[in-house]
Design an enzyme around this catalytic site. Sequence first.
Site, PDB file in Angstrom:
ATOM      1  N   LYS A  22      26.103  34.004 -47.848  1.00  0.00           N
ATOM      2  CA  LYS A  22      26.901  32.764 -47.828  1.00  0.00           C
ATOM      3  C   LYS A  22      26.871  32.106 -46.457  1.00  0.00           C
ATOM      4  O   LYS A  22      26.637  30.903 -46.333  1.00  0.00           O
ATOM      5  CB  LYS A  22      28.354  33.090 -48.210  1.00  0.00           C
ATOM      6  N   ASN A  23      27.115  32.912 -45.403  1.00  0.00           N
ATOM      7  CA  ASN A  23      27.266  32.308 -44.072  1.00  0.00           C
ATOM      8  C   ASN A  23      25.936  31.910 -43.429  1.00  0.00           C
ATOM      9  O   ASN A  23      25.920  31.276 -42.370  1.00  0.00           O
ATOM     10  CB  ASN A  23      28.066  33.235 -43.158  1.00  0.00           C
ATOM     11  N   ARG A 100      36.401  24.797 -44.596  1.00  0.00           N
ATOM     12  CA  ARG A 100      36.319  24.304 -43.219  1.00  0.00           C
ATOM     13  C   ARG A 100      34.904  24.370 -42.653  1.00  0.00           C
ATOM     14  O   ARG A 100      34.593  23.656 -41.706  1.00  0.00           O
ATOM     15  CB  ARG A 100      37.357  24.958 -42.320  1.00  0.00           C
ATOM     16  N   CYS A 124      43.797  27.373 -41.003  1.00  0.00           N
ATOM     17  CA  CYS A 124      43.428  28.014 -42.261  1.00  0.00           C
ATOM     18  C   CYS A 124      44.179  29.332 -42.338  1.00  0.00           C
ATOM     19  O   CYS A 124      44.876  29.711 -41.404  1.00  0.00           O
ATOM     20  CB  CYS A 124      41.929  28.224 -42.360  1.00  0.00           C
ATOM     21  N   ARG A 129      41.924  28.184 -35.756  1.00  0.00           N
ATOM     22  CA  ARG A 129      40.520  27.779 -35.841  1.00  0.00           C
ATOM     23  C   ARG A 129      40.237  26.341 -35.367  1.00  0.00           C
ATOM     24  O   ARG A 129      39.856  25.468 -36.156  1.00  0.00           O
ATOM     25  CB  ARG A 129      40.005  28.005 -37.255  1.00  0.00           C
ATOM     26  N   PRO A 130      40.391  26.087 -34.072  1.00  0.00           N
ATOM     27  CA  PRO A 130      40.068  24.762 -33.548  1.00  0.00           C
ATOM     28  C   PRO A 130      38.555  24.496 -33.571  1.00  0.00           C
ATOM     29  O   PRO A 130      37.765  25.417 -33.816  1.00  0.00           O
ATOM     30  CB  PRO A 130      40.572  24.821 -32.103  1.00  0.00           C
ATOM     31  N   ILE A 131      38.156  23.243 -33.322  1.00  0.00           N
ATOM     32  CA  ILE A 131      36.721  22.905 -33.304  1.00  0.00           C
ATOM     33  C   ILE A 131      36.303  22.335 -31.945  1.00  0.00           C
ATOM     34  O   ILE A 131      35.305  21.632 -31.826  1.00  0.00           O
ATOM     35  CB  ILE A 131      36.334  21.921 -34.432  1.00  0.00           C
ATOM     36  N   ASP A 132      37.109  22.640 -30.903  1.00  0.00           N
ATOM     37  CA  ASP A 132      36.839  22.088 -29.568  1.00  0.00           C
ATOM     38  C   ASP A 132      35.417  22.421 -29.079  1.00  0.00           C
ATOM     39  O   ASP A 132      34.767  21.583 -28.438  1.00  0.00           O
ATOM     40  CB  ASP A 132      37.895  22.586 -28.567  1.00  0.00           C
ATOM     41  N   LEU A 133      34.923  23.617 -29.389  1.00  0.00           N
ATOM     42  CA  LEU A 133      33.598  24.012 -28.877  1.00  0.00           C
ATOM     43  C   LEU A 133      32.481  23.203 -29.553  1.00  0.00           C
ATOM     44  O   LEU A 133      31.475  22.860 -28.928  1.00  0.00           O
ATOM     45  CB  LEU A 133      33.368  25.519 -29.060  1.00  0.00           C
ATOM     46  N   ASP A 314      34.451  39.916 -40.336  1.00  0.00           N
ATOM     47  CA  ASP A 314      34.355  39.755 -41.793  1.00  0.00           C
ATOM     48  C   ASP A 314      34.316  41.088 -42.539  1.00  0.00           C
ATOM     49  O   ASP A 314      34.315  41.105 -43.769  1.00  0.00           O
ATOM     50  CB  ASP A 314      33.125  38.909 -42.167  1.00  0.00           C
ATOM     51  N   ILE A 336      38.980  38.578 -33.003  1.00  0.00           N
ATOM     52  CA  ILE A 336      38.350  37.256 -33.198  1.00  0.00           C
ATOM     53  C   ILE A 336      39.362  36.242 -33.724  1.00  0.00           C
ATOM     54  O   ILE A 336      39.486  35.138 -33.194  1.00  0.00           O
ATOM     55  CB  ILE A 336      37.150  37.348 -34.180  1.00  0.00           C
ATOM     56  N   ARG A 406      34.535  32.768 -53.768  1.00  0.00           N
ATOM     57  CA  ARG A 406      33.980  31.981 -52.646  1.00  0.00           C
ATOM     58  C   ARG A 406      32.857  32.747 -51.954  1.00  0.00           C
ATOM     59  O   ARG A 406      31.992  32.133 -51.328  1.00  0.00           O
ATOM     60  CB  ARG A 406      35.076  31.696 -51.604  1.00  0.00           C
TER      61      ARG A 406
HETATM   62  N1  EPU Z   1      36.893  28.908 -31.977  1.00  0.00           N
HETATM   63  C1  EPU Z   1      37.493  28.062 -31.088  1.00  0.00           C
HETATM   64  N2  EPU Z   1      36.971  26.808 -30.938  1.00  0.00           N
HETATM   65  C2  EPU Z   1      35.897  26.391 -31.662  1.00  0.00           C
HETATM   66  C3  EPU Z   1      35.278  27.269 -32.553  1.00  0.00           C
HETATM   67  C4  EPU Z   1      35.812  28.533 -32.697  1.00  0.00           C
HETATM   68  O1  EPU Z   1      38.471  28.406 -30.430  1.00  0.00           O
HETATM   69  O2  EPU Z   1      35.477  25.230 -31.470  1.00  0.00           O
HETATM   70  C5  EPU Z   1      37.464  30.258 -32.159  1.00  0.00           C
HETATM   71  C6  EPU Z   1      38.010  30.422 -33.585  1.00  0.00           C
HETATM   72  O3  EPU Z   1      39.312  29.897 -33.710  1.00  0.00           O
HETATM   73  C7  EPU Z   1      37.953  31.900 -33.788  1.00  0.00           C
HETATM   74  C8  EPU Z   1      36.709  32.298 -32.990  1.00  0.00           C
HETATM   75  O4  EPU Z   1      36.456  31.222 -32.086  1.00  0.00           O
HETATM   76  O5  EPU Z   1      39.072  32.519 -33.247  1.00  0.00           O
HETATM   77  C9  EPU Z   1      35.483  32.575 -33.834  1.00  0.00           C
HETATM   78  O6  EPU Z   1      35.113  31.436 -34.540  1.00  0.00           O
HETATM   79  P1  EPU Z   1      33.615  31.090 -34.907  1.00  0.00           P
HETATM   80  O7  EPU Z   1      33.414  29.642 -34.560  1.00  0.00           O
HETATM   81  O8  EPU Z   1      32.671  32.084 -34.370  1.00  0.00           O
HETATM   82  O9  EPU Z   1      33.692  31.231 -36.483  1.00  0.00           O
HETATM   83  P2  EPU Z   1      33.263  30.180 -37.571  1.00  0.00           P
HETATM   84  O10 EPU Z   1      31.937  29.613 -37.262  1.00  0.00           O
HETATM   85  O11 EPU Z   1      34.394  29.251 -37.844  1.00  0.00           O
HETATM   86  C10 EPU Z   1      32.003  31.987 -38.986  1.00  0.00           C
HETATM   87  C11 EPU Z   1      32.037  32.496 -40.392  1.00  0.00           C
HETATM   88  C12 EPU Z   1      33.320  33.287 -40.608  1.00  0.00           C
HETATM   89  C13 EPU Z   1      33.345  34.434 -39.606  1.00  0.00           C
HETATM   90  C14 EPU Z   1      33.214  33.905 -38.176  1.00  0.00           C
HETATM   91  C15 EPU Z   1      33.133  34.992 -37.124  1.00  0.00           C
HETATM   92  C16 EPU Z   1      30.795  30.818 -41.603  1.00  0.00           C
HETATM   93  C17 EPU Z   1      30.795  29.714 -42.590  1.00  0.00           C
HETATM   94  N3  EPU Z   1      31.976  31.365 -41.309  1.00  0.00           N
HETATM   95  O12 EPU Z   1      33.135  31.142 -38.837  1.00  0.00           O
HETATM   96  O13 EPU Z   1      33.247  33.806 -41.926  1.00  0.00           O
HETATM   97  O14 EPU Z   1      34.550  35.147 -39.741  1.00  0.00           O
HETATM   98  O15 EPU Z   1      32.029  33.086 -38.081  1.00  0.00           O
HETATM   99  O16 EPU Z   1      32.062  35.815 -37.378  1.00  0.00           O
HETATM  100  O17 EPU Z   1      29.751  31.206 -41.098  1.00  0.00           O
HETATM  101  C18 EPU Z   1      34.068  34.603 -43.992  1.00  0.00           C
HETATM  102  O18 EPU Z   1      32.902  34.601 -44.422  1.00  0.00           O
HETATM  103  O19 EPU Z   1      35.010  35.155 -44.629  1.00  0.00           O
HETATM  104  C19 EPU Z   1      34.374  33.943 -42.724  1.00  0.00           C
HETATM  105  C20 EPU Z   1      35.596  33.588 -42.366  1.00  0.00           C
END
Ligand code: EPU
Length: 427
Positions: A22-23, A100, A124, A129-133, A314, A336, A406
């Site tokens: 999925k990911n 998301r 969520c 889970r912010p998107i600042d990065l 995960d 995480i 999902r």
């Molecule tokens: N984070 C920030 N700012 C950002 C982005 C992330 O602070 O701009 C923080 C998040 O809040 C979190 C941490 O960084 O605390 C990790 O987030 P990351 O961005 O690595 O995760 P993601 O891309 O949102 C993906 C997977 C998740 C998995 C995480 C960590 C997908 C679609 N989702 O999420 O999968 O837990 O990486 O490995 O690839 C799942 O499949 O159940 C799932 C939640």
Amino acid sequence: MEKLVIRGGKRLEGTIPVSGAKNAALPLMCAPLLTEEPVTLENLPRLADINTLADLLNHMGVAITIAAGQGGRIRGRSLTFSAAEINDTVAPYDFVRKMRASIIVLGPLVARAGEAIVSLPGGCAIGNRPIDLHLKALAALGAEIDLEEGYVRASAPRGLTGGLIRFPFASVGATENALMAATLAKGTTTIENAAREPEIVDLAKCLNAMGAKITGAGHETITIEGVDRLHGCTHTVMPDRIEAGSYAVAALMTGGDVFLEGAVAHDMGAILDKLREAGAIVEEKADGVRVKAGAGGIKGFNIVTQPFPGFPTDMQAQFMALATVADGASIITEAIFENRFMHVPELCRLGADITVTGASATVRGVQKLKSAPVMATDLRASMGLALAGLVASGETTVNRLYHLDRGYERLEEKLRGVGADVDRVPG
Ligand code: EPU
């Protein structure tokens, strides 16, 4: 609302075919936005999240068709994505709130169309889970970022320019967005402290097959030399290491012996190491991974979740389920996400002995779990509960099966195939 009914106590034995990841599939489905030529993805899992993203891509003008010539060993769906023209650069709230991961359209859209307007995902179930990065990465490539009425607008009407992106934290999604955006930027982009997950490597492989010039995926530093245009390709989605890991836990918990057909041991290092530590016999084979319960039962273990190659968040809920029936105590630390212990009170309803202090849970193994109706608010937590149900006495009901749909393809069918007594019933 459907639910899963599990009558526990069956030993699992046999072969479980592993689906496409999925990911990996979700970012791969966004890559076709970068080219007007068709991109075919093979081995896509049949999952609710895949359908949600397909609907969003459709809304943007991407034509999605069932690919011809599917067959042979490939079990998943093959779909062709054709973004000849992008006629809507908005990802509305209705899509993003459902999933998301929709935020991953941001990078490819702004790179190809010069503009992307994506609803902010908000919080969520597993955390803020912010998107600042994601936004900082696109700004480093010259995109102008504005936030308006719950939407983020990224614009680069004259195109993106290569630059240096240094992530303070190796975010998976932000790395994927940056990677896709940089493929069409003018000049060279360097991503430092990039996420190293195998799904990033799979995405880079597909982008390179589309004509991108990416080196270093899977390492801390990724270099992308921008190109003027990308072309179509056919790419096979990697096997799902988290699905495989979840069934591996099921094999150990039930005292079973399961062959995870198609699983790639190389991508599952930390998971397999921990399984061995907990008492499993793991055989890494060319065509999959065999996981068998050892003679010594299940031993307690400690886990700290980390970005790859560390132990994946995960898999945390599934290993917590394993720890509930281990010999001795286990300490599980979630590093995480700030709120990924929702399965704890539900596991306790099944008789588990778990104490949470901050980001760590101490799990004292019990002799036997006892069935109860349970419910979780996210995908992996639900899987943790389903695993507990496999060893609980009596009939355990996991409510809100849609969470499992999902991320786990044909869950009850796969479990039944190795001897579990599981049914999907209407809620
Ligand atoms: N984070 C920030 N700012 C950002 C982005 C992330 O602070 O701009 C923080 C998040 O809040 C979190 C941490 O960084 O605390 C990790 O987030 P990351 O961005 O690595 O995760 P993601 O891309 O949102 C993906 C997977 C998740 C998995 C995480 C960590 C997908 C679609 N989702 O999420 O999968 O837990 O990486 O490995 O690839 C799942 O499949 O159940 C799932 C939640």
